[in-house]
Write an enzyme that holds these catalytic residues in place. Structure first.
Site, PDB file in Angstrom:
ATOM      1  N   ASP A  76      52.671 -26.181  -8.546  1.00 51.25           N
ATOM      2  CA  ASP A  76      53.809 -25.763  -7.698  1.00 51.25           C
ATOM      3  C   ASP A  76      53.517 -25.917  -6.215  1.00 51.25           C
ATOM      4  OD1 ASP A  76      52.962 -22.186  -8.019  1.00 51.25           O
ATOM      5  OD2 ASP A  76      51.798 -23.968  -7.490  1.00 51.25           O
ATOM      6  N   GLY A  93      42.949 -29.185 -25.664  1.00 50.01           N
ATOM      7  CA  GLY A  93      42.254 -27.890 -25.822  1.00 50.01           C
ATOM      8  C   GLY A  93      40.983 -27.844 -24.978  1.00 50.01           C
ATOM      9  N   HIS A 119      36.651 -18.697 -13.682  1.00 53.36           N
ATOM     10  CA  HIS A 119      37.847 -18.119 -14.329  1.00 53.36           C
ATOM     11  C   HIS A 119      38.444 -19.090 -15.343  1.00 53.36           C
ATOM     12  CE1 HIS A 119      41.738 -15.755 -14.310  1.00 53.36           C
ATOM     13  NE2 HIS A 119      42.173 -16.923 -14.734  1.00 53.36           N
ATOM     14  N   GLU A 120      38.701 -20.299 -14.915  1.00 56.60           N
ATOM     15  CA  GLU A 120      39.391 -21.253 -15.799  1.00 56.60           C
ATOM     16  C   GLU A 120      38.525 -21.614 -17.012  1.00 56.60           C
ATOM     17  OE1 GLU A 120      42.585 -20.806 -13.480  1.00 56.60           O
ATOM     18  OE2 GLU A 120      42.424 -21.654 -15.490  1.00 56.60           O
ATOM     19  N   HIS A 123      38.994 -19.318 -19.769  1.00 57.77           N
ATOM     20  CA  HIS A 123      40.112 -19.695 -20.659  1.00 57.77           C
ATOM     21  C   HIS A 123      39.685 -20.819 -21.594  1.00 57.77           C
ATOM     22  CE1 HIS A 123      42.920 -17.165 -18.620  1.00 57.77           C
ATOM     23  NE2 HIS A 123      42.990 -17.872 -17.507  1.00 57.77           N
ATOM     24  N   HIS A 129      43.662 -13.266 -19.825  1.00 56.53           N
ATOM     25  CA  HIS A 129      43.492 -12.528 -18.565  1.00 56.53           C
ATOM     26  C   HIS A 129      43.088 -11.089 -18.852  1.00 56.53           C
ATOM     27  CE1 HIS A 129      45.977 -15.614 -16.166  1.00 56.53           C
ATOM     28  NE2 HIS A 129      44.680 -15.847 -16.051  1.00 56.53           N
TER      29      HIS A 129
END
Lengths: 370, 86
Positions: A76, A93, A119-120, A123, A129
């Site tokens: 964005d 994945g 952080h990523e 995931h 989160h």
């Protein structure tokens, strides 16, 4: 913490990753380093091992992209969404995407790549989160010093709920294995220094770290943390307010700044002003009160002015003369809270730098984590 | 009264509401478009519930209202992965 919906996990312990596009904001080597360190954060607390490949399809593909970039989640522009990742699985994945519209950096400016990558990759390994604002898996970005970054206990519980803890080290199978090299309580250290709020000890190809007030230390291979450093570090010291750590072996030295290896090293110690006969440094310590570094060689020492970047005149001097109760030679030394801690064999002497005297002497039982 | 829990709505507030709806849709599974007009009366509660869920998760004061601290949090740089998964 939360795991991702359906609790996807990797069934294998060895995972590959590939960085298939880079940001122009940082040197490629700095991107490589930030990503490598981010993976290490997770491999330190799980049995997982990560290997970087340079071609073909890796389990975890990493890249920088802007706007719509081929998955269902277009970026964005600047701010807002800064990155996203996909949970464990085939194809997309595990993949991690960083929004190129951000300004990616290795420091506090812009958006710190290392922190977002930790952080990523959480995931990519299956974490969702966390609502714990201290957790790296909290959804919003906030800067912390990467040098002192640690996973929160919530993060550790989360990832270990998926993969368990790090594998226990193999029982000593050969003489210089981790345990036998470091369980010997009369260990004579090679070097010691502070790094941030930790104290680091070096022995052979290992280093251990601990908090000043806790007896528990952890151990790791020097090469796993600082691949560009040799084993057998002989001296080390930190200049805290510059986030620099200096490592010495034989007549060479290396500098780590903000935990990142600096280019153009190793350099020769003679560039610091040592005479040609100095072949190695036994120990070194920086005194922030004087802004001077003391280098200990055999029974003598030199003093280096870190501001003028010059060796002080009138050196070398004898250790026993200037540091009553210390010497004649020392193995290692570090500075903490207005005291030097001199290591000689199994004895560590606490030395008050203002009153110039030994205030405590004890046997160190550094076992570097048996 | 506004269709969503707000005080009096002006142009910028309308934008805030739209921004908030998109935020809640992206990260909290709030479905606005799919709500049939006849149920619009229901949607203030739906939005309020989603706001409360977001405020709860992110450690804000749970008011169910689109207040300043909630909007500030919505504008913070963040990860694109949803906070809750349907």
């Amino acid at each position: 913490f939360r795991t991702l919906a359906g609790r996807p996990v990797w069934r294998k312990r060895f995972l590959t990753y590939r960085i298939n596009s880079y940001t122009p904001d940082m040197k490629p080597a700095d991107v490589d380093y930030a990503i490598q360190k981010a993976f290490q954060v997770w491999s330190d607390v799980t049995p997982l091992k990560f290997r970087k490949i340079h071609s073909g399809e890796a389990d975890i593909m990493i890249g920088f992209a802007s706007g719509a970039h081929g998955d269902f989640n277009p970026f964005d522009g600047r701010g807002g969404i800064i990155a996203h990742a996909f949970g464990p699985g085939p194809g997309i994945g595990g993949d991690t995407h960083f929004d190129e519209a951000e300004t990616w950096t290795a420091n506090y400016r812009g958006t710190n790549l290392f922190l977002v990558a930790v952080h990523e990759l959480g995931h990519s390994l299956g974490l969702g989160h966390s609502s714990d604002p201290k957790a790296i898996m909290f959804p919003t970005y906030s800067y912390v010093d990467p040098n002192t970054f640690r996973l929160s206990s919530d993060d550790v519980r989360g990832i270990q709920s998926l993969y368990g803890g790090p594998e226990r080290r193999q029982p000593p199978s050969h003489p210089d294995s981790t345990e036998s090299a470091t369980c010997n309580p009369i260990l004579s250290l090679d070097a010691a220094t502070t790094v941030g709020n930790k104290i680091i000890f070096f022995k052979d190809r290992y280093f251990g770290w601990r908090n000043p007030e806790s007896p528990k230390s952890n151990i790791s291979l020097i090469s796993s943390f600082w691949p560009n450093l040799p084993s057998g570090i002989q001296a080390a010291y930190e200049i805290g307010d510059r986030n620099q750590v200096f490592f010495f072996k034989d007549d060479k030295y290396w500098v780590i700044s903000n935990l990142r290896p600096q280019r153009l090293y190793p350099k020769n110690v003679r560039s610091l002003g040592f005479p040609n006969f100095v072949e190695k440094i036994d120990a070194a310590v920086f005194n922030p009160l004087l802004y001077k570094t003391y280098f200990f060689v055999g029974s003598q020492y030199w003093r280096y002015d870190e501001r003028r970047q010059l060796m002080d005149p009138g050196y070398p001097k004898f250790i026993t003369k200037a540091f009553p109760g210390i010497g004649p030679k020392i193995d290692a030394v570090y500075y903490n809270n207005r005291h030097y801690y001199f290591f000689q064999g199994s004895v560590v002497s606490e030395y008050d730098v203002l009153s110039h005297r030994v205030t405590k002497r004890l046997k160190h039982d550094i076992k570097l984590g048996c | 009264s506004g269709a969503v829990p707000l005080t009096n709505s002006t142009g910028s507030e309308e934008n805030d509401v739209l921004f908030a709806e998109r935020y809640l849709e992206t990260f909290y599974g709030f479905v606005m478009d799919g709500v049939p007009v006849t149920k619009m009366k229901v949607s203030p509660n739906l939005m309020k519930n989603k706001l409360q869920e977001m405020q709860q998760f992110l450690g804000l004061k749970v008011t169910g209202r689109l207040d300043a601290s909630t909007l500030d949090m919505m504008h913070m740089p963040r990860c694109g992965v949803p906070d809750v998964h349907e």
